[in-house]
Write a protein that holds these residues in place. Structure first.
Motif, PDB file in Angstrom:
ATOM      1  N   ASP A 156      -8.721  10.083 -23.412  1.00  0.00           N
ATOM      2  CA  ASP A 156      -9.012   9.686 -24.883  1.00  0.00           C
ATOM      3  C   ASP A 156      -7.643   9.808 -25.560  1.00  0.00           C
ATOM      4  O   ASP A 156      -6.879  10.463 -25.337  1.00  0.00           O
ATOM      5  N   VAL A 157      -7.569   8.827 -26.357  1.00  0.00           N
ATOM      6  CA  VAL A 157      -6.277   8.207 -27.291  1.00  0.00           C
ATOM      7  C   VAL A 157      -6.714   8.033 -28.608  1.00  0.00           C
ATOM      8  O   VAL A 157      -7.460   7.681 -29.020  1.00  0.00           O
ATOM      9  N   ALA A 158      -5.675   8.629 -29.570  1.00  0.00           N
ATOM     10  CA  ALA A 158      -5.757   8.306 -31.036  1.00  0.00           C
ATOM     11  C   ALA A 158      -4.552   7.695 -31.381  1.00  0.00           C
ATOM     12  O   ALA A 158      -3.443   8.147 -31.088  1.00  0.00           O
ATOM     13  N   VAL A 159      -4.639   6.510 -31.852  1.00  0.00           N
ATOM     14  CA  VAL A 159      -3.353   5.618 -32.336  1.00  0.00           C
ATOM     15  C   VAL A 159      -3.556   5.575 -33.926  1.00  0.00           C
ATOM     16  O   VAL A 159      -4.125   5.158 -34.367  1.00  0.00           O
ATOM     17  N   HIS A 160      -2.131   5.992 -34.343  1.00  0.00           N
ATOM     18  CA  HIS A 160      -2.111   5.885 -36.049  1.00  0.00           C
ATOM     19  C   HIS A 160      -0.935   4.901 -36.274  1.00  0.00           C
ATOM     20  O   HIS A 160      -0.092   5.119 -35.243  1.00  0.00           O
ATOM     21  N   GLU A 161      -0.912   3.929 -37.053  1.00  0.00           N
ATOM     22  CA  GLU A 161      -0.042   3.124 -37.402  1.00  0.00           C
ATOM     23  C   GLU A 161       0.043   3.280 -38.810  1.00  0.00           C
ATOM     24  O   GLU A 161      -1.155   3.054 -39.742  1.00  0.00           O
ATOM     25  N   ARG A 162       1.234   3.227 -39.325  1.00  0.00           N
ATOM     26  CA  ARG A 162       1.530   3.378 -40.878  1.00  0.00           C
ATOM     27  C   ARG A 162       1.363   2.006 -41.653  1.00  0.00           C
ATOM     28  O   ARG A 162       0.938   2.077 -43.030  1.00  0.00           O
ATOM     29  N   ARG A 163       1.461   0.997 -40.973  1.00  0.00           N
ATOM     30  CA  ARG A 163       1.428  -0.357 -41.475  1.00  0.00           C
ATOM     31  C   ARG A 163       0.124  -0.786 -41.219  1.00  0.00           C
ATOM     32  O   ARG A 163      -0.719  -0.433 -40.815  1.00  0.00           O
ATOM     33  N   SER A 164      -0.148  -1.796 -42.357  1.00  0.00           N
ATOM     34  CA  SER A 164      -1.633  -2.635 -42.109  1.00  0.00           C
ATOM     35  C   SER A 164      -1.547  -3.291 -40.799  1.00  0.00           C
ATOM     36  O   SER A 164      -0.549  -3.755 -40.457  1.00  0.00           O
ATOM     37  N   ARG A 165      -2.871  -3.775 -40.167  1.00  0.00           N
ATOM     38  CA  ARG A 165      -2.906  -4.778 -39.107  1.00  0.00           C
ATOM     39  C   ARG A 165      -2.264  -5.805 -39.555  1.00  0.00           C
ATOM     40  O   ARG A 165      -1.478  -6.694 -38.732  1.00  0.00           O
ATOM     41  N   ASP A 166      -2.539  -6.407 -40.861  1.00  0.00           N
ATOM     42  CA  ASP A 166      -1.856  -7.745 -41.348  1.00  0.00           C
ATOM     43  C   ASP A 166      -0.521  -7.642 -41.165  1.00  0.00           C
ATOM     44  O   ASP A 166       0.309  -8.528 -40.676  1.00  0.00           O
ATOM     45  N   GLU A 167       0.246  -6.681 -41.840  1.00  0.00           N
ATOM     46  CA  GLU A 167       1.665  -6.635 -41.750  1.00  0.00           C
ATOM     47  C   GLU A 167       2.255  -6.570 -40.235  1.00  0.00           C
ATOM     48  O   GLU A 167       3.048  -7.359 -40.039  1.00  0.00           O
ATOM     49  N   LEU A 168       1.605  -5.669 -39.393  1.00  0.00           N
ATOM     50  CA  LEU A 168       2.117  -5.639 -38.110  1.00  0.00           C
ATOM     51  C   LEU A 168       1.918  -7.056 -37.456  1.00  0.00           C
ATOM     52  O   LEU A 168       2.821  -7.389 -36.582  1.00  0.00           O
ATOM     53  N   GLU A 169       0.936  -7.934 -37.498  1.00  0.00           N
ATOM     54  CA  GLU A 169       0.702  -9.083 -36.991  1.00  0.00           C
ATOM     55  C   GLU A 169       1.499 -10.267 -37.521  1.00  0.00           C
ATOM     56  O   GLU A 169       1.463 -11.257 -36.905  1.00  0.00           O
ATOM     57  N   ARG A 170       2.334  -9.974 -38.613  1.00  0.00           N
ATOM     58  CA  ARG A 170       2.958 -10.891 -39.472  1.00  0.00           C
ATOM     59  C   ARG A 170       4.507 -10.759 -39.262  1.00  0.00           C
ATOM     60  O   ARG A 170       5.331 -11.628 -39.501  1.00  0.00           O
ATOM     61  N   THR A 171       4.752  -9.570 -38.890  1.00  0.00           N
ATOM     62  CA  THR A 171       6.052  -9.236 -39.204  1.00  0.00           C
ATOM     63  C   THR A 171       7.110  -9.788 -37.971  1.00  0.00           C
ATOM     64  O   THR A 171       6.708  -9.468 -36.831  1.00  0.00           O
ATOM     65  N   ALA A 172       7.656 -10.656 -38.023  1.00  0.00           N
ATOM     66  CA  ALA A 172       8.669 -11.386 -37.365  1.00  0.00           C
ATOM     67  C   ALA A 172       9.664 -10.490 -36.638  1.00  0.00           C
ATOM     68  O   ALA A 172      10.727  -9.879 -37.377  1.00  0.00           O
ATOM     69  N   ARG A 173       9.890 -10.249 -35.362  1.00  0.00           N
ATOM     70  CA  ARG A 173      10.929  -9.665 -34.904  1.00  0.00           C
ATOM     71  C   ARG A 173      11.422 -10.123 -33.694  1.00  0.00           C
ATOM     72  O   ARG A 173      12.125 -11.412 -33.821  1.00  0.00           O
ATOM     73  N   ALA A 174      11.352  -9.367 -32.332  1.00  0.00           N
ATOM     74  CA  ALA A 174      12.029 -10.039 -31.375  1.00  0.00           C
ATOM     75  C   ALA A 174      11.041 -11.374 -30.828  1.00  0.00           C
ATOM     76  O   ALA A 174      10.233 -11.656 -31.604  1.00  0.00           O
ATOM     77  N   GLY A 175      11.511 -11.983 -29.415  1.00  0.00           N
ATOM     78  CA  GLY A 175      10.778 -13.014 -29.220  1.00  0.00           C
ATOM     79  C   GLY A 175      11.108 -13.521 -27.756  1.00  0.00           C
ATOM     80  O   GLY A 175      10.551 -14.558 -27.482  1.00  0.00           O
TER      81      GLY A 175
ATOM     82  N   ARG B 185      -9.004  -3.528 -28.518  1.00  0.00           N
ATOM     83  CA  ARG B 185     -10.316  -3.573 -29.386  1.00  0.00           C
ATOM     84  C   ARG B 185     -11.345  -3.854 -28.737  1.00  0.00           C
ATOM     85  O   ARG B 185     -12.427  -3.389 -28.531  1.00  0.00           O
ATOM     86  N   ALA B 186     -11.235  -4.913 -27.858  1.00  0.00           N
ATOM     87  CA  ALA B 186     -12.237  -5.615 -26.775  1.00  0.00           C
ATOM     88  C   ALA B 186     -12.581  -4.489 -25.836  1.00  0.00           C
ATOM     89  O   ALA B 186     -13.723  -4.572 -25.301  1.00  0.00           O
ATOM     90  N   ASP B 187     -11.482  -3.782 -25.129  1.00  0.00           N
ATOM     91  CA  ASP B 187     -12.087  -2.628 -24.634  1.00  0.00           C
ATOM     92  C   ASP B 187     -12.615  -1.423 -25.083  1.00  0.00           C
ATOM     93  O   ASP B 187     -12.921  -0.461 -24.368  1.00  0.00           O
ATOM     94  N   GLY B 188     -12.732  -1.535 -26.307  1.00  0.00           N
ATOM     95  CA  GLY B 188     -13.239  -0.275 -27.093  1.00  0.00           C
ATOM     96  C   GLY B 188     -12.424   0.445 -27.442  1.00  0.00           C
ATOM     97  O   GLY B 188     -12.896   1.710 -28.075  1.00  0.00           O
ATOM     98  N   GLY B 189     -11.205   0.325 -27.636  1.00  0.00           N
ATOM     99  CA  GLY B 189     -10.210   1.178 -28.124  1.00  0.00           C
ATOM    100  C   GLY B 189     -10.288   0.930 -29.690  1.00  0.00           C
ATOM    101  O   GLY B 189     -10.446   0.033 -30.320  1.00  0.00           O
ATOM    102  N   THR B 190      -9.606   2.059 -30.657  1.00  0.00           N
ATOM    103  CA  THR B 190      -9.637   1.963 -31.971  1.00  0.00           C
ATOM    104  C   THR B 190      -8.310   2.470 -32.352  1.00  0.00           C
ATOM    105  O   THR B 190      -7.587   2.934 -31.609  1.00  0.00           O
ATOM    106  N   ILE B 191      -7.971   1.693 -33.304  1.00  0.00           N
ATOM    107  CA  ILE B 191      -6.442   1.896 -34.030  1.00  0.00           C
ATOM    108  C   ILE B 191      -6.813   2.443 -35.594  1.00  0.00           C
ATOM    109  O   ILE B 191      -7.344   1.608 -36.321  1.00  0.00           O
ATOM    110  N   ALA B 192      -5.916   3.593 -36.006  1.00  0.00           N
ATOM    111  CA  ALA B 192      -6.118   3.463 -37.423  1.00  0.00           C
ATOM    112  C   ALA B 192      -4.991   2.949 -38.065  1.00  0.00           C
ATOM    113  O   ALA B 192      -3.656   3.319 -37.972  1.00  0.00           O
ATOM    114  N   PHE B 193      -5.356   1.846 -38.750  1.00  0.00           N
ATOM    115  CA  PHE B 193      -4.136   1.179 -39.282  1.00  0.00           C
ATOM    116  C   PHE B 193      -3.774   1.705 -40.800  1.00  0.00           C
ATOM    117  O   PHE B 193      -4.704   2.759 -41.310  1.00  0.00           O
ATOM    118  N   SER B 194      -2.521   1.460 -41.340  1.00  0.00           N
ATOM    119  CA  SER B 194      -2.530   2.105 -42.692  1.00  0.00           C
ATOM    120  C   SER B 194      -2.507   3.284 -42.696  1.00  0.00           C
ATOM    121  O   SER B 194      -3.033   3.857 -43.772  1.00  0.00           O
TER     122      SER B 194
END
Ligand code: PHB
Length: 412
Positions: A30-49, A117-126
């Protein structure tokens, strides 16, 4: 106010947090994931590559690299220019076959979120986590916006200065270095893809050109420590990149500047990354400069190791988490040493008078030739650079076998 409990609380849904969440969730923990940023911000912020060979093989083994290997580009050579010479380092060949993949970090994060998420996991964004403090039994209690989260273990994957690190007695401090220069960072539209990472070792300062996608490249310019981005108008940036990188007609030309910034160049490794039931991974555990592109890669490697160690701990191996700390601190220092050595090659010593720069450049050209040549030094550089070898194989159990520990109330 709500009180929830979980076995493993993960703070931060970057690459380390997501890979760890994925592995534990698949194993039925059982896992609980908390992320302070929104999903949108996380998926848009350019970093490494730029992803290492072993990291991509690992993700591929988990079925998490389909889009990466379909859309990413393979890179086995880099170019280093110095004193008018361009030296090609064929590290794919020198390492015996290890090559990078160029794939933007935010795309990898997007894929990891979708798969979890496809595996049924949930993430609390923002959903920022405030203080983390132990309860009477020494278990972490995390303060969240809507109440408290009681966890068997809390893992900080939230970058430097996050709440899990802050709950360590020493704030997860450790030996650190502030380099005597910064890197101006640029994300620019390009008219053709970056075919190979290029490093320019130049009397006026380092410059770099790195691949991202077919029409976007990442560029770096060495600037004085503390430099402000306001000093750098787009024309000045483009001119300096073209000059230091010796960009010719066949090279990508940086056009529209999509994003610019100044990265404060620092290295740091926490003295401890485990304190009782608190653990750190990725940038929360160590900060590495971009040199060598190791930050994202070591974050995934931390998560891979930590997943195995937590599963072993849940199965009653009381030494497993100390093993995680030992292995990953050793790895963090290997990474720091590699990045520091590459930085030393790419920059002239601070404060060197102009009349002594050619001598320092000539010494660097000598080192560049040595790493480009077949032999033990070339092979060692190539293997470390490309991330040859393997990450620990994922030990994933069928969910049914893990129900006894999934409640988070086990005493083990
Ligand atoms: C990058 O892709 O940003 C990158 C690649 C190689 C380096 C440094 C940065 O050495």
């Amino acid at each position: 106010m709500t009180t929830r409990s979980t076995t493993v609380a993960i703070v931060g849904a970057g690459p380390a947090g997501l890979v760890l969440a994925h592995l534990l969730h698949r194993a039925g923990v059982d896992v609980a994931v908390h992320e302070r940023r929104s999903r949108d911000e996380l998926e848009r912020t350019a970093r490494a590559g730029v992803l290492e060979h072993r990291v991509v093989e690992y993700l591929r083994g988990l079925g998490l690299a389909d889009r990466l290997t379909a859309e990413g580009q393979r890179h086995g050579r880099c170019e280093i220019t110095c004193l008018g010479e361009k030296v090609t380092v064929d590290y794919g060949e020198l390492s015996g076959g290890a090559r990078h993949w160029a794939y933007p970090q935010q795309e990898l994060v997007r894929d990891l979120i979708a798969a979890y998420r496809a595996d049924g996991g949930t993430i609390a964004f923002s959903s920022p986590v405030g203080a983390v403090a132990p309860d009477a039994a020494g278990r972490p209690v995390l303060r969240t916006a809507d109440g408290e989260l009681r966890a068997g273990w809390a893992v900080g994957c939230e970058g430097a200065g996050g709440p899990v690190a802050a709950a360590f007695p020493d704030g997860a401090e450790g030996p650190a270095r502030r380099y005597p220069y910064d890197w101006l960072t640029v994300l620019a539209r390009i008219d053709r893809p970056v075919a190979a990472v290029r490093y320019a070792v130049h009397a006026d300062g380092f410059a770099g050109m790195m691949p991202r996608t077919a029409d976007v490249g990442r560029f770096y310019l060495e600037v004085p420590a503390g430099e402000r981005i306001e000093e750098w108008a787009p024309e000045r940036i483009r001119g300096e990149l073209a000059r230091r990188l010796e960009l010719g007609g066949a090279d990508p030309a940086p056009g529209e500047l999509l994003e610019t910034g100044v990265l404060r160049m620092r290295g740091r490794v926490a003295r401890r990354i485990r304190h009782g039931r608190l653990l750190l991974a990725g940038d929360a555990a160590h900060t590495v400069t971009p040199s060598g592109a190791k930050g994202l890669n070591s974050a995934v490697a931390d998560a891979a190791d930590l997943a195995g160690a937590l599963l072993a701990e849940l199965d009653g191996d009381g030494g497993a988490l100390d093993g995680y700390q030992r292995r990953r601190l050793e790895a963090a220092w290997r990474t720091q040493e590699f990045s520091d050595r590459l930085l030393d090659l790419l920059h002239l010593p601070a404060g060197l008078p102009p009349e002594q720069r050619e001598f320092a450049l000539r010494l660097r050209l000598e080192r560049i030739h040595r790493i480009a040549r077949p032999g033990p030094e070339g092979a060692a550089f190539a293997r470390a650079y490309a991330g040859a070898g393997e990450l620990p194989a994922a030990r994933v159990w069928a969910p049914a076998q893990r129900t006894a520990v999934a409640s988070g109330t086990t005493d083990r």
